[in-house]
Design a protein around this motif. Structure first.
Motif, PDB file in Angstrom:
ATOM      1  N   PHE A  61       0.859  -1.184   0.000  1.00 15.23           N
ATOM      2  CA  PHE A  61       0.000   0.000   0.000  1.00 15.23           C
ATOM      3  C   PHE A  61       0.896   1.235   0.000  1.00 15.23           C
ATOM      4  O   PHE A  61       1.540   1.557   0.998  1.00 15.23           O
ATOM      5  CB  PHE A  61      -0.922  -0.024   1.228  1.00 15.23           C
ATOM      6  CG  PHE A  61      -1.970   1.051   1.188  1.00 15.23           C
ATOM      7  CD1 PHE A  61      -3.260   0.765   0.787  1.00 15.23           C
ATOM      8  CD2 PHE A  61      -1.648   2.366   1.525  1.00 15.23           C
ATOM      9  CE1 PHE A  61      -4.225   1.768   0.728  1.00 15.23           C
ATOM     10  CE2 PHE A  61      -2.600   3.367   1.458  1.00 15.23           C
ATOM     11  CZ  PHE A  61      -3.883   3.069   1.064  1.00 15.23           C
ATOM     12  N   ARG A  62       0.972   1.909  -1.139  1.00 18.00           N
ATOM     13  CA  ARG A  62       1.851   3.083  -1.303  1.00 18.00           C
ATOM     14  C   ARG A  62       3.249   2.784  -0.748  1.00 18.00           C
ATOM     15  O   ARG A  62       3.874   1.848  -1.209  1.00 18.00           O
ATOM     16  CB  ARG A  62       1.215   4.317  -0.671  1.00 18.00           C
ATOM     17  CG  ARG A  62      -0.042   4.745  -1.437  1.00 18.00           C
ATOM     18  CD  ARG A  62      -0.305   6.203  -1.247  1.00 18.00           C
ATOM     19  NE  ARG A  62      -1.571   6.625  -1.835  1.00 18.00           N
ATOM     20  CZ  ARG A  62      -1.673   7.220  -3.023  1.00 18.00           C
ATOM     21  NH1 ARG A  62      -0.605   7.433  -3.766  1.00 18.00           N
ATOM     22  NH2 ARG A  62      -2.847   7.597  -3.484  1.00 18.00           N
ATOM     23  N   CYS A  63       3.706   3.547   0.285  1.00 19.54           N
ATOM     24  CA  CYS A  63       5.083   3.349   0.737  1.00 19.54           C
ATOM     25  C   CYS A  63       5.236   2.108   1.626  1.00 19.54           C
ATOM     26  O   CYS A  63       6.360   1.752   1.978  1.00 19.54           O
ATOM     27  CB  CYS A  63       5.590   4.599   1.462  1.00 19.54           C
ATOM     28  SG  CYS A  63       4.625   5.043   2.913  1.00 19.54           S
ATOM     29  N   GLY A  79       6.511  13.152   4.560  1.00 16.11           N
ATOM     30  CA  GLY A  79       6.868  12.039   3.682  1.00 16.11           C
ATOM     31  C   GLY A  79       7.071  10.727   4.416  1.00 16.11           C
ATOM     32  O   GLY A  79       7.482   9.730   3.817  1.00 16.11           O
ATOM     33  N   ALA A  80       6.780  10.695   5.703  1.00 14.53           N
ATOM     34  CA  ALA A  80       7.038   9.487   6.500  1.00 14.53           C
ATOM     35  C   ALA A  80       6.043   8.369   6.215  1.00 14.53           C
ATOM     36  O   ALA A  80       6.371   7.187   6.339  1.00 14.53           O
ATOM     37  CB  ALA A  80       7.015   9.839   7.987  1.00 14.53           C
ATOM     38  N   GLY A  81       4.831   8.738   5.837  1.00 10.89           N
ATOM     39  CA  GLY A  81       3.807   7.727   5.568  1.00 10.89           C
ATOM     40  C   GLY A  81       2.567   7.881   6.427  1.00 10.89           C
ATOM     41  O   GLY A  81       1.749   6.960   6.513  1.00 10.89           O
ATOM     42  N   GLY A  92      -4.726   2.015  -9.142  1.00  7.40           N
ATOM     43  CA  GLY A  92      -3.362   1.678  -9.518  1.00  7.40           C
ATOM     44  C   GLY A  92      -2.325   2.590  -8.885  1.00  7.40           C
ATOM     45  O   GLY A  92      -1.182   2.190  -8.667  1.00  7.40           O
ATOM     46  N   GLU A  93      -2.722   3.832  -8.574  1.00  3.83           N
ATOM     47  CA  GLU A  93      -1.790   4.771  -7.937  1.00  3.83           C
ATOM     48  C   GLU A  93      -1.419   4.312  -6.535  1.00  3.83           C
ATOM     49  O   GLU A  93      -0.383   4.693  -6.001  1.00  3.83           O
ATOM     50  CB  GLU A  93      -2.457   6.143  -7.749  1.00  3.83           C
ATOM     51  CG  GLU A  93      -2.511   7.033  -8.937  1.00  3.83           C
ATOM     52  CD  GLU A  93      -3.410   8.236  -8.628  1.00  3.83           C
ATOM     53  OE1 GLU A  93      -3.318   8.823  -7.542  1.00  3.83           O
ATOM     54  OE2 GLU A  93      -4.233   8.564  -9.504  1.00  3.83           O
ATOM     55  N   VAL A  94      -2.313   3.555  -5.933  1.00  3.08           N
ATOM     56  CA  VAL A  94      -2.118   3.159  -4.542  1.00  3.08           C
ATOM     57  C   VAL A  94      -1.173   1.958  -4.453  1.00  3.08           C
ATOM     58  O   VAL A  94      -0.504   1.747  -3.434  1.00  3.08           O
ATOM     59  CB  VAL A  94      -3.495   2.864  -3.893  1.00  3.08           C
ATOM     60  CG1 VAL A  94      -3.359   2.503  -2.428  1.00  3.08           C
ATOM     61  CG2 VAL A  94      -4.422   4.062  -4.064  1.00  3.08           C
TER      62      VAL A  94
HETATM   63  N1  ADP Z   1       2.324   4.226  -4.880  1.00  5.65           N
HETATM   64  C1  ADP Z   1       3.369   4.519  -4.079  1.00  5.65           C
HETATM   65  N2  ADP Z   1       4.390   3.644  -3.925  1.00  5.65           N
HETATM   66  C2  ADP Z   1       5.431   3.936  -3.113  1.00  5.65           C
HETATM   67  N3  ADP Z   1       5.536   5.074  -2.416  1.00  5.65           N
HETATM   68  C3  ADP Z   1       4.545   5.975  -2.516  1.00  5.65           C
HETATM   69  C4  ADP Z   1       3.401   5.742  -3.342  1.00  5.65           C
HETATM   70  N4  ADP Z   1       2.583   6.801  -3.251  1.00  5.65           N
HETATM   71  C5  ADP Z   1       3.177   7.662  -2.407  1.00  5.65           C
HETATM   72  N5  ADP Z   1       4.355   7.167  -1.950  1.00  5.65           N
HETATM   73  C6  ADP Z   1       5.295   7.792  -1.005  1.00  5.65           C
HETATM   74  O1  ADP Z   1       4.776   7.745   0.299  1.00  5.65           O
HETATM   75  C7  ADP Z   1       5.511   8.691   1.058  1.00  5.65           C
HETATM   76  C8  ADP Z   1       4.741   9.095   2.296  1.00  5.65           C
HETATM   77  O2  ADP Z   1       3.637   9.887   1.957  1.00  5.65           O
HETATM   78  P1  ADP Z   1       2.620  10.467   3.032  1.00  5.65           P
HETATM   79  O3  ADP Z   1       1.924   9.388   3.742  1.00  5.65           O
HETATM   80  O4  ADP Z   1       1.782  11.445   2.286  1.00  5.65           O
HETATM   81  O5  ADP Z   1       3.585  11.234   4.055  1.00  5.65           O
HETATM   82  P2  ADP Z   1       3.234  12.109   5.328  1.00  5.65           P
HETATM   83  O6  ADP Z   1       3.864  11.403   6.483  1.00  5.65           O
HETATM   84  O7  ADP Z   1       3.901  13.444   5.079  1.00  5.65           O
HETATM   85  O8  ADP Z   1       1.757  12.227   5.441  1.00  5.65           O
HETATM   86  C9  ADP Z   1       5.884   9.801   0.106  1.00  5.65           C
HETATM   87  O9  ADP Z   1       7.263  10.019   0.192  1.00  5.65           O
HETATM   88  C10 ADP Z   1       5.526   9.254  -1.272  1.00  5.65           C
HETATM   89  O10 ADP Z   1       6.551   9.431  -2.197  1.00  5.65           O
END
Ligand code: ADP
Ligand code: MG
Length: 428
Positions: free
Chosen positions: A53-55, A75-77, A100-102
């Motif tokens: 899931f994303r990061c 950017g921590a997640g 797909g972005e997720v």
């Molecule tokens: N699909 C993805 N795959 C991998 N990393 C992602 C994806 N989408 C976003 N990210 C990364 O997740 C990181 C954390 O984002 P976020 O949760 O918004 O941080 P914050 O702690 O500032 O709220 C960002 O550095 C971003 O690049």
């Protein structure tokens, strides 16, 4: 600050005794979320597991029912974690992302699973991205897109649409993006209102999906110029029936919220709420059946112009949620960003209070970066109300000490580089 066990309740908030007894009667539920559950009804995520899931490649969190504070650098997640929880509500989550972005970049498909404790017991909820099979037909149905589809499982059963999520758990969120809610077009405000309605009427999510599907189908047939009159009439009939039900549910919730806000929102400004649009006027002036007939007739008459515009002449998609700052007697659109945020918090808190009355437990609230933008008095008032409501509120920020007043009444985690670690001790 109200102690966790000292249930001092805001005006108009009655603790539902039945739901409370229900939880206490389930030993599994009590042990799953800690001893503090015995004193009030809650809804809480007690386990969260994310895959690609994303990061987050993999994340497993075990929680109790208290509010959750996530602090860490940009950017921590943190927002990603809240976004994962927002997928336990119907829709596209708090970023309105494409599925797909997720997916974690270079990996995926994503999945999110949770154990949710609610007034009726413990539920296992899972959702995620089902990537499209390329040999499948190109027909895009409810909850589907060319991007694949979102699967939803509740207690091991695969559900047909996402609407089942709204029955399982109420989730509501405020994000920094929503500071623009009153300045943007009406679509975002309609979605905001629909999310409020999901908390009261889980069927609303299904109706919105059916309505939108019928509207898209009608637009496609009109665009293709097929003279399929009977099918068009059937779709318009569905749009009229579901559309009037959607508009009625929105009106009822807006009225209840407006009354609850009028009765008191503490340190936050009073918001006036009204739904305005052609269908809402018809419902204010006459019976629902007459409004349905009017929609059917208007759509049948407008086929020619709708074929050109690609839209639909009338329906709940033409409505807008109109919010006023009552203290200043001013439309929300003219208020400052800080006032927007305060008005949204008023609405979210009134909503949480009413959902608690209706469902036996408040919604799970996701407040992304909300605390940092409030002055100390309002921040304290927000924390106090959230504790009184016994809502499992997930709050994020970069500054852990802002959350120090919550003390042991919350569970504090540090988020760094997609790792979520319990804070040793309470921030000071
Ligand atoms: N699909 C993805 N795959 C991998 N990393 C992602 C994806 N989408 C976003 N990210 C990364 O997740 C990181 C954390 O984002 P976020 O949760 O918004 O941080 P914050 O702690 O500032 O709220 C960002 O550095 C971003 O690049
Ligand atoms: Mg963030």
């Amino acid at each position: 600050m109200t102690a966790l066990g000292g249930a001092r309740r805001p005006a108009g908030y009655a603790q539902p005794a039945i739901a409370q007894a229900d939880i206490a009667a389930r030993p599994g539920a009590v042990s799953a979320a800690g001893a503090d559950l015995s004193v009030g009804a809650r809804a809480a995520v007690t386990r969260l597991a994310l895959t690609d899931f994303r990061c987050y490649a993999r994340l497993k969190l075990v929680l109790d029912a208290r509010p959750v504070v996530l602090t860490g650098p940009n950017g921590a997640g943190k927002t990603n974690l809240l976004e994962a929880l927002s997928f336990f509500a119907p829709g596209r989550g708090l970023r309105r992302a494409r599925l797909g972005e997720v997916d974690r970049i270079g990996a995926g498909p994503w999945g999110a699973a949770a154990t949710v404790l609610g007034p009726t017991g413990v539920l296992e909820i899972g959702t995620g991205h089902d990537r499209p099979n390329h040999d499948r037909s190109g027909d895009v149905g409810e909850g589907q897109s060319t991007d694949g589809r979102r699967v939803v499982r509740v207690d091991g059963r695969t559900e047909r649409g996402q609407a089942a999520l709204a029955s399982a758990v109420a989730v509501f969120w405020l994000t920094p993006d929503m500071d623009r809610l009153f300045a943007e077009g009406p679509g975002a405000r309609r979605r905001f209102l629909d999310r409020l309605v999901y908390g009261f009427d889980p069927e609303h999510a299904r109706r919105v999906a059916v309505y939108e599907h019928a509207m898209r189908e009608r637009a496609r047939i009109l665009r293709e110029g097929r003279g399929d009159g009977a099918w068009l009439s059937a779709l318009e009939d569905r749009m009229a029936r579901e559309g009037v039900a959607i508009a009625s549910a929105r009106r009822a919730v807006a009225e209840r919220l407006a009354r609850a806000i009028h009765d008191g929102v503490g340190a936050f400004p009073k918001a006036g709420l009204a739904v305005e649009g052609p269908l809402d006027r018809a419902l204010a002036e006459g019976p629902a059946l007459a409004a349905e007939d009017a929609v059917r007739a208007a759509l049948a008459t407008a086929r020619g112009e709708d074929a050109i515009s690609g839209g639909a002449a009338t329906g709940p998609h033409k409505s807008d949620l109109v919010v006023r700052h009552l203290g200043k007697d001013m439309p929300a659109a003219l208020c400052s960003t800080g006032e927007h945020k305060a008005l949204l918090i008023s609405i979210a808190l009134a909503n949480a209070r009413l959902v608690a009355l209706d469902r036996g437990a408040p919604p799970i609230l996701l407040l992304d970066e909300v605390a940092a933008h409030l002055d100390a008095t309002r921040r304290a008032a927000l924390f106090e109300t959230l504790l009184e409501l016994r809502a499992q509120t997930w709050m994020t920020g970069t500054d852990a000490h802002l959350f120090a007043p919550l003390g042991q009444a919350a569970q504090h985690f540090a988020v760094a580089e997609a790792a979520v670690v319990p804070l040793a001790g309470v921030p000071s």
